[in-house]
Write a protein that holds these residues in place. Structure first.
Motif, mmCIF file in Angstrom:
data_model
loop_
_atom_site.group_PDB
_atom_site.id
_atom_site.type_symbol
_atom_site.label_atom_id
_atom_site.label_comp_id
_atom_site.label_asym_id
_atom_site.label_seq_id
_atom_site.Cartn_x
_atom_site.Cartn_y
_atom_site.Cartn_z
ATOM 1 N N THR A 231 0.819 -0.829 0.198
ATOM 2 C CA THR A 231 -0.157 -0.215 -0.008
ATOM 3 C C THR A 231 0.602 0.836 0.409
ATOM 4 O OG1 THR A 231 -0.100 -0.134 2.328
ATOM 5 C CG2 THR A 231 -1.903 -1.439 0.882
ATOM 6 N N ASP A 232 2.332 1.279 0.722
ATOM 7 C CA ASP A 232 2.870 2.009 0.759
ATOM 8 C C ASP A 232 3.717 3.017 -0.825
ATOM 9 O OD1 ASP A 232 2.913 2.225 2.949
ATOM 10 O OD2 ASP A 232 5.197 2.121 3.346
ATOM 11 N N SER A 233 3.213 1.813 -1.761
ATOM 12 C CA SER A 233 3.248 2.488 -3.710
ATOM 13 C C SER A 233 2.797 3.456 -3.502
ATOM 14 C CB SER A 233 2.913 1.392 -4.464
ATOM 15 O OG SER A 233 2.228 0.734 -4.384
ATOM 16 N N ILE A 234 1.685 3.658 -3.332
ATOM 17 C CA ILE A 234 0.372 4.736 -3.905
ATOM 18 C C ILE A 234 0.981 6.130 -2.553
ATOM 19 C CG2 ILE A 234 -1.891 5.522 -3.962
ATOM 20 C CD1 ILE A 234 -2.505 3.190 -5.598
ATOM 21 N N PRO A 235 0.767 7.013 -2.233
ATOM 22 C CA PRO A 235 1.287 8.131 -1.320
ATOM 23 C C PRO A 235 -0.529 8.051 -0.251
ATOM 24 C CG PRO A 235 2.558 9.262 -2.597
ATOM 25 C CD PRO A 235 1.235 7.616 -3.462
ATOM 26 N N ASP A 236 -0.817 8.574 0.754
ATOM 27 C CA ASP A 236 -1.913 8.563 1.381
ATOM 28 C C ASP A 236 -2.455 9.566 0.310
ATOM 29 O OD1 ASP A 236 -1.267 6.464 2.676
ATOM 30 O OD2 ASP A 236 -0.499 8.162 4.431
ATOM 31 N N GLY A 237 -4.281 9.730 0.681
ATOM 32 C CA GLY A 237 -4.221 10.818 -0.208
ATOM 33 C C GLY A 237 -4.488 10.442 -1.526
ATOM 34 N N PHE A 238 -3.893 9.469 -2.123
ATOM 35 C CA PHE A 238 -3.867 9.800 -3.745
ATOM 36 C C PHE A 238 -4.302 8.193 -4.065
ATOM 37 C CE2 PHE A 238 -0.752 13.003 -2.985
ATOM 38 C CZ PHE A 238 -1.092 13.883 -4.191
ATOM 39 N N GLY B 204 -12.171 6.534 -4.994
ATOM 40 C CA GLY B 204 -12.931 7.776 -3.747
ATOM 41 C C GLY B 204 -12.093 8.977 -4.815
ATOM 42 N N LEU B 205 -12.608 9.006 -6.739
ATOM 43 C CA LEU B 205 -12.387 10.169 -7.503
ATOM 44 C C LEU B 205 -14.265 9.957 -7.544
ATOM 45 C CD1 LEU B 205 -9.087 8.475 -9.485
ATOM 46 C CD2 LEU B 205 -9.659 10.541 -7.832
ATOM 47 N N ASP B 206 -13.972 11.842 -8.878
ATOM 48 C CA ASP B 206 -15.232 11.749 -8.746
ATOM 49 C C ASP B 206 -14.794 11.811 -10.745
ATOM 50 O OD1 ASP B 206 -16.730 12.750 -6.781
ATOM 51 O OD2 ASP B 206 -16.132 14.418 -6.462
ATOM 52 N N LYS C 24 -7.316 12.554 -3.457
ATOM 53 C CA LYS C 24 -8.593 11.913 -3.674
ATOM 54 C C LYS C 24 -9.678 12.635 -4.024
ATOM 55 C CE LYS C 24 -8.007 7.044 -1.429
ATOM 56 N NZ LYS C 24 -7.968 6.313 -0.522
ATOM 57 N N GLY C 25 -10.578 12.884 -4.506
ATOM 58 C CA GLY C 25 -11.972 14.185 -4.376
ATOM 59 C C GLY C 25 -11.983 14.527 -5.917
ATOM 60 N N ARG C 26 -10.510 14.490 -7.041
ATOM 61 C CA ARG C 26 -10.393 15.474 -7.367
ATOM 62 C C ARG C 26 -11.340 13.998 -8.949
ATOM 63 N NH1 ARG C 26 -6.194 18.414 -7.987
ATOM 64 N NH2 ARG C 26 -5.738 19.428 -5.612
ATOM 65 N N THR C 27 -11.296 15.091 -10.618
ATOM 66 C CA THR C 27 -12.373 14.710 -11.060
ATOM 67 C C THR C 27 -11.468 14.084 -12.514
ATOM 68 O OG1 THR C 27 -14.174 16.668 -10.256
ATOM 69 C CG2 THR C 27 -14.439 15.242 -12.869
ATOM 70 N N VAL C 28 -12.272 12.840 -12.459
ATOM 71 C CA VAL C 28 -11.870 12.224 -14.046
ATOM 72 C C VAL C 28 -12.688 12.605 -15.477
ATOM 73 C CG1 VAL C 28 -10.913 10.009 -15.194
ATOM 74 C CG2 VAL C 28 -10.181 10.615 -12.847
#
Length: 717
Positions: A641-648, A670-672, A694-698
């Motif tokens: 899980t450390d391969s992806i930073p917290d909050g991403f 966690g993405l819009d 997380k929380g950003r829009t794709v």
């Protein structure tokens, strides 16, 4: 009697000396403890107490949409000291067993490493990089024989993407090029201090209540680079260089209204995660440090100066020689073909050197020089990247008789690619020249904005009326009657100019050329200015065919990404739904259930091996053409899980999914989602594999499938 007295005297002397020794010791104890005690204690404290640094974390670098381009990672190294006190064979075996559980290597492998080391060795490295879980398990053992070290590394998440802009760091994590270098003092932060004690062997020990000075963490850079546009530019530049067999090339995309650099690419490139593994020449940023004679793209300067000074009439006819050659002050001026009679529009559209030089000679030398200077040539753009060169623009008193006509067509002047982008950006922006920049804002570790860079107007290069008169002429260049028909994109208005320049090597012009194209789009409301340069293309020397075709591919894909431009294009000019069964999707790094969802949606079969929740490997690899009945081999495993930073979150591949499936998948991470159109997704932004907060829009674009195709997929699902 005399003998006895002598003996007694010696005895008393000896006894006296014996009594003096403990008296001296008592006096010394009294002096040390009472008279000089405080001073000696302070001296001991100074010698026994030391400080060690607490490393500051280097700041992150983001793209314009929040994707994490550069960050930090920790490598955990494990070694043993077999000669440490209380070390036993059982302890060393336990260390080998723990490592074996996490690395897949046998315990006997590590036992052999220890056994084969020198008998005097007190530092035997077993693994240079272990997972966090292994580090934690080893730390719990608490053995004195264990040596666990943390090594911070700079990690560039997308490898070579935007390598020349980001730059790289050395072994001390100091920036050596790119943004890492120009913003090094802000990125690196300030180390803290930890007070520790030392024993007589100079070993360091922490102690409770020791004073600390916390580190000041490095600041974060939020760039203007759009990772998706950057990827497009790099892909098309590389493909174009290979197609035209050029030595190297450069492409730059800029917003002409602000000066924000959207993409900056050079090829060949390098991987900043391993910069020493490739030739140092490939690490050079040609876009800002390569001084070239620009050739006909420089005719923009001559055209603006001539129109604004009123020395040319748009209806005037220029007669060029039938053989396409003319002697000027003893040197032969040539057109690429005999062009005959041309009006001013034809002079620019067909790129006549002879007619352009004739127009330039109507100007005073000081006037042509001043316009070139006003358009940024011969001076730094002051872009926030290191190693920028100012180019070379001779002053009129340095000119020879042939300088003015040859400078008017882009010779006897040297410019950098970034200067060409800035000049054409000013043309696209109604005559207002903006300073190019890469960093939009700087924030601290808590997200507070420390510095906000604003668009910086350098100067106005010409009157708006001059720009309006010239715009249709430079649009004519990108047409069937111009030299840049290969840069034309149906439905998209483009203005620009081709360039072909003979190379000056060892003081002589050789049979080697640079080809270029500078343009912007949409011409009626420019959003992007793009410059493409190729060095020694072998398929053709002409910029319209070589650099122009690369411009077309980049512009086409950018137009498909931009909502406003997309709506203005003729429906179906560039966008088609890709095949469901011919291209292998990328499922590496995804959870097993998501990978199954994607493969089922594409009507592809797969066999799974291994255990775990994530896809570690796939065959055939992503992007490979396959037959519709091909079965993919999927290897499962466990991902740290450390391969992806917290909050991403990592963005999955959404191509060919329907909107409902894509929504479910993105929300679970966690993405819009922003949906444009409906039906099957044929393009997404950001691209698959990017890391986004997380929380950003794709953003995804959908297009309805043909009924027969949709029915077939539904039946298979």
């Amino acid at each position: 009697m005399n003998v006895r007295s002598a003996i007694m005297g010696r005895m008393f002397l000896l006894l006296g000396l014996l009594f003096l020794l403990p008296a001296a010791i008592l006096m010394q104890i009294f002096r040390v403890n009472l008279l000089e005690g405080d001073g000696l204690k302070e001296l001991w404290s100074q010698q026994a107490i030391d400080t060690i640094p607490i490393s500051a974390q280097r700041g992150n670098i983001f793209d314009a949409n929040g994707s994490l381009l550069a960050t930090n990672s920790i490598n955990y190294k494990v070694a043993v000291d077999p000669l440490a006190p209380t070390t036993t064979r059982d302890q060393l075996n336990n260390v080998a067993q723990v490592l074996s559980r996490h690395t897949g290597r046998s315990a006997s492998y590590y036992q052999n490493v220890i056994r084969n080391a020198s008998n005097r060795s007190r530092y035997i490295v077993l693994e240079r990089s272990i997972p966090v879980s292994a580090y934690d398990d080893l730390k719990e053992l608490g053995y004195r024989t264990l040596i666990l070290e943390e090594e911070y590394r700079r990690n560039y998440n997308f490898g070579s993407l935007s390598a020349h802009t980001l730059g790289f760091v050395n072994h001390n994590i100091d920036g050596m090029s790119g943004l890492e270098s120009s913003y090094n003092s802000l990125l690196k932060g300030t180390n803290g201090l930890q007070q520790v004690r030392k024993d007589r062997s100079n070993r360091i020990f922490a102690y409770v209540g020791a004073p600390q000075k916390q580190p000041e963490q490095g600041l974060n850079l939020h760039t203007t680079i759009d990772a998706y546009i950057q990827a497009i530019t790099e892909e098309e530049l590389e493909a174009g260089i290979k197609r035209h067999m050029a030595k190297y090339g450069t492409a730059i995309v800029m917003d002409p209204k602000t000066g924000a650099i959207k993409a900056l690419a050079n090829y060949p490139t390098f991987n900043p995660n391993a910069p020493s593994s490739i030739d140092s020449e490939n690490r050079r940023n040609y876009a800002v440090s390569d001084m070239i004679e620009p050739g006909s793209t420089f005719k923009l300067v001559t055209a603006i100066a001539a129109v604004e000074q009123g020395v040319v009439d748009f209806d005037e006819i220029f007669e060029t020689p039938e053989n396409g050659r003319k002697m000027i002050h003893g040197q032969m001026m040539r057109d690429h073909d005999p062009l005959g009679s041309l009006d001013f529009k034809g002079v620019i559209a067909k790129s006549s050197n002879i007619a352009t030089s004739e127009i330039a000679l109507r100007l005073k030398p000081e006037t042509l020089y001043q316009y070139a200077r006003n358009m940024g040539f011969g001076t730094l753009t002051n872009i926030d990247l290191p190693s920028e060169m100012p180019g070379r623009l001779q002053k009129p008193f340095e000119w020879s008789r042939v300088t003015q006509p040859w400078m008017s067509i882009g010779y006897e002047v040297q410019a950098t690619p970034i200067q060409m982008v800035q000049a054409y950006g000013a043309f696209a922006n109604g005559g207002k020249m903006m300073r190019p920049y890469v960093v939009d804002r700087i924030t601290d570790e808590f997200g507070n904005v420390i510095r906000q860079n604003r668009p910086n107007l350098v100067r106005r290069i010409a009157k708006p009326s001059t720009i309006e008169k010239l715009l249709p002429i430079f649009e004519e260049v990108v047409s069937d009657s111009g030299t840049a028909e290969w840069a034309e994109v149906e439905g998209l208005r483009i203005a620009g100019k081709t360039g072909t320049a003979q190379k000056l090597i060892d003081g002589r012009y050789q049979a080697a050329y640079r080809a270029s194209f500078a343009g912007f789009f949409p011409a009626d409301d420019p959003q992007y200015v793009l410059f493409v340069l190729l060095d020694e293309p072998r398929t053709s020397i002409y910029g319209g065919f070589t650099a122009g075709s690369i411009f077309k591919e980049i512009a086409t894909r950018i137009a498909g990404l931009d909502n406003d431009i997309h709506r203005s294009l003729i429906e179906g000019n560039y966008a088609t739904v890709p095949s469901d069964s011919l291209i292998t999707p990328k499922v590496e790094g995804l959870r097993r259930e998501y990978a199954k969802l994607i493969l089922n949606n594409k009507n592809l079969r797969a066999s799974y091996s291994g255990s775990g929740d994530y896809v570690m490997e796939q065959f055939p690899p992503a992007g490979e053409k396959i037959a519709g009945n091909t079965s993919l081999n999927i290897k499962l495993g466990t991902m740290e899980t450390d391969s992806i930073p917290d909050g991403f979150a990592q963005i999955p591949d959404l191509l060919n999914m329907n909107m409902r499936q894509a929504t479910t998948l993105l929300l679970s991470r966690g993405l819009d989602i922003e949906m444009i159109g409906s039906g099957t997704i044929y393009t997404q932004f950001p691209r698959a594999g990017d890391l986004m907060r997380k929380g950003r829009t794709v953003t995804v674009r959908g297009k309805a499938r043909p009924m027969q195709q949709a029915t077939t997929v539904a039946a298979n699902n």
